[in-house]
Design a protein around this motif. Sequence first.
Motif, mmCIF file in Angstrom:
data_model
loop_
_atom_site.group_PDB
_atom_site.id
_atom_site.type_symbol
_atom_site.label_atom_id
_atom_site.label_comp_id
_atom_site.label_asym_id
_atom_site.label_seq_id
_atom_site.Cartn_x
_atom_site.Cartn_y
_atom_site.Cartn_z
ATOM 1 N N GLU A 98 0.935 4.089 -2.915
ATOM 2 C CA GLU A 98 0.671 5.502 -2.597
ATOM 3 C C GLU A 98 1.828 6.391 -3.066
ATOM 4 O O GLU A 98 1.605 7.481 -3.610
ATOM 5 N N ARG A 135 1.608 9.331 -5.862
ATOM 6 C CA ARG A 135 2.096 10.707 -5.622
ATOM 7 C C ARG A 135 3.081 11.123 -6.715
ATOM 8 O O ARG A 135 3.037 12.245 -7.221
ATOM 9 N N ARG A 163 0.844 -1.208 0.000
ATOM 10 C CA ARG A 163 0.000 0.000 0.000
ATOM 11 C C ARG A 163 0.880 1.258 0.000
ATOM 12 O O ARG A 163 0.605 2.207 -0.741
ATOM 13 N N GLU A 164 1.920 1.277 0.818
ATOM 14 C CA GLU A 164 2.834 2.434 0.865
ATOM 15 C C GLU A 164 3.504 2.635 -0.496
ATOM 16 O O GLU A 164 3.653 3.769 -0.962
#
Length: 190
Positions: free
Chosen positions: A117, A121, A113-114
Motif C-alpha cells: 500500500e 501511494r 500488505r502495508e
Amino acid sequence: MQENQNPAPEEAQQSQEAEASPEAETLAADTTETDAAPSLEEQLQQAQLLAAEHHDAWLRAKAETENIRRRAAEDVIKAGKFAIEKFANELLSVRDSLEQTLAVPEPTLESIREGVELTLRNLSRAFEKSSLVEINPDGQKFDPHQHQAMSMVPSDLPANTVVQVFQKGYALEGRVIRPALVAVSQGKDA
C-alpha cells in the motif's frame, strides 16, 4: 618711353578685370570646394572601410547564429536524454518502499500488505507529480480515443457503456499513452 609705361597699366587693369569677372569667381570657387570635398579616391577608401566593417559585422552575426543553432541542438539532445530524470527521481521512493517491504525479517501478511500500500501511494504520487493520469472508465460512455474495446457483452446498461475494465489506461499531459482495455455493453436491445 611713355608708350611703354602706358601698356603696362592696361595689362594690369585687364588682369584685374579677369580676376573680377564671374567666370574667374566660379573657377576660384570650384577649386576651393574641391579642396574641401573628399576626392574620389578618398570616397572609395571610405566606402571600402565601411564595406569591410559591414562584412566583419555580418561574419560575427553569422558565427553567433551558428553558435546559437549548435547550442540549441545540444540542448535538444540533453533534454531527450534527461527528460525522464524528474520521473526517475520520483520512482526512487517507490523502489525504496519495495525494498523496505522485502527487508522485513519475518514478514507477515499484514506487513506485506502495508508495504505494498505504501509502495502504491508512492507510485501514485510519482504519477501525479509527472502529470501521468489514470484512465479508469468504469460505467462511462465508450471513447475510442481513450479506450480499447476488447469485447461487447449483453447488459442492462445503455449501448456503448463500459461495463468492465480489464486494464486501466494512462494519459500523459492529456495525451493517451495507453488506452484502457474494456468490455462494452451491447445495450438492452441486443
